[in-house]
Enzyme design. Sequence first.
Site, PDB file in Angstrom:
ATOM      1  CD  GLU A   1      58.736 -34.220 -29.416  1.00 38.38           C
ATOM      2  OE1 GLU A   1      59.561 -34.012 -30.327  1.00 38.38           O
ATOM      3  OE2 GLU A   1      57.506 -34.067 -29.540  1.00 38.38           O
TER       4      GLU A   1
ATOM      5  CD  GLN B   1      54.826 -34.274 -41.030  1.00 37.92           C
ATOM      6  OE1 GLN B   1      55.141 -34.840 -42.065  1.00 37.92           O
ATOM      7  NE2 GLN B   1      53.885 -33.356 -40.986  1.00 37.92           N
TER       8      GLN B   1
ATOM      9  N   GLY C   1      58.519 -23.378 -36.091  1.00 33.78           N
ATOM     10  CA  GLY C   1      57.304 -23.474 -35.294  1.00 33.78           C
ATOM     11  C   GLY C   1      56.069 -23.178 -36.131  1.00 33.78           C
ATOM     12  CG  ASP C   2      53.048 -25.728 -36.200  1.00 27.67           C
ATOM     13  OD1 ASP C   2      53.538 -25.881 -37.339  1.00 27.67           O
ATOM     14  OD2 ASP C   2      52.909 -26.649 -35.373  1.00 27.67           O
TER      15      ASP C   2
ATOM     16  CG  HIS D   1      61.549 -29.235 -29.208  1.00 29.58           C
ATOM     17  ND1 HIS D   1      60.450 -29.543 -29.980  1.00 29.58           N
ATOM     18  CD2 HIS D   1      62.223 -30.393 -29.038  1.00 29.58           C
ATOM     19  CE1 HIS D   1      60.464 -30.841 -30.263  1.00 29.58           C
ATOM     20  NE2 HIS D   1      61.522 -31.372 -29.690  1.00 29.58           N
TER      21      HIS D   1
ATOM     22  CB  ALA E   1      64.295 -23.453 -38.798  1.00 32.71           C
TER      23      ALA E   1
END
Length: 295
Positions: free
Chosen positions: A21, A187, A115-116, A84, A134
């Site tokens: 990534e 994560q 997302g945050d 992403h 999502a």
Amino acid sequence: MRVSEVLQDNLKNERTSYSFEYFVPKTSQGVLNLYERIDRMRELRPLFVDVTWNAGGSAGQGATSTTEMVAKANKVYGLATCMHLTCTGMSKATIDSALEEAYQGGCKCILALRGDAPVENEKWEATDGGFLYAKDLVKYIRDKYDDYFEIGVAGYPEGHPEQHDDKLLIAHLKEKLDAGASFVITQMFYDVNRFLSWVELCRAYGIKAPLIPGIMPISNYASFMRRVKWCEINVPSEFMAKLDAVKDDESAVKEVGAQLVAEMCKTILELGHIYHLHFYTMNLEKSTRSILDRL
């Protein structure tokens, strides 16, 4: 061949693979430096590379865009790509534009994320005309592009800052897969036993999709501690003790960190259920290479 198909083939033939990534740098020089690293790291033959959504989660930031970077990785460097795409700050029109650019750039895989929340917001809220979860984004991509894009989603073996109920999080993960996703990237974590227990819980719940462990190399002690705190993840005491013993020696931290993470990866691979590792490179090369060398 799709990512999920390759991973099923890996399982059948006991063959290991990995992916990298990268995030979009905020300066033109940073972009050029990253392209040089991508060019060098492609000799490691990753199954795919993925690119985060404009580093900060909103469109239009940075010296280049995620879709431009994805297209170049695909067409110039010959790498399979995963882009992403988050719900944060994204209207349906913006998502449509991003998907079209990904399509034109040769990308065939999307990592769909909620997302945050933006730093200034106390809680996460959908943009007007955007998506709340999502799973909604997954369904939208599937409805609009049928099977053209393969879709991955995020998993949380350590829990989520907004939710620590493992059973509820796994139920939400199943909903995302049922909506049309076909693989999961987790994560970051350092507690391998907790990760393996989470895998067992997912399988018991009926999740059959490939579960890809997200591996974060340790480049220095301070950044390691920041990420651990930010993601609210557990670090086993023996793991922490070895890093604490060398925390004032940057080169020793890299050496010990690489060995600890490599041992964690080896434990996962030797069980014979998971044969793919996903490295959060943080746009760095040596830390990831160091772990792969040990494997």
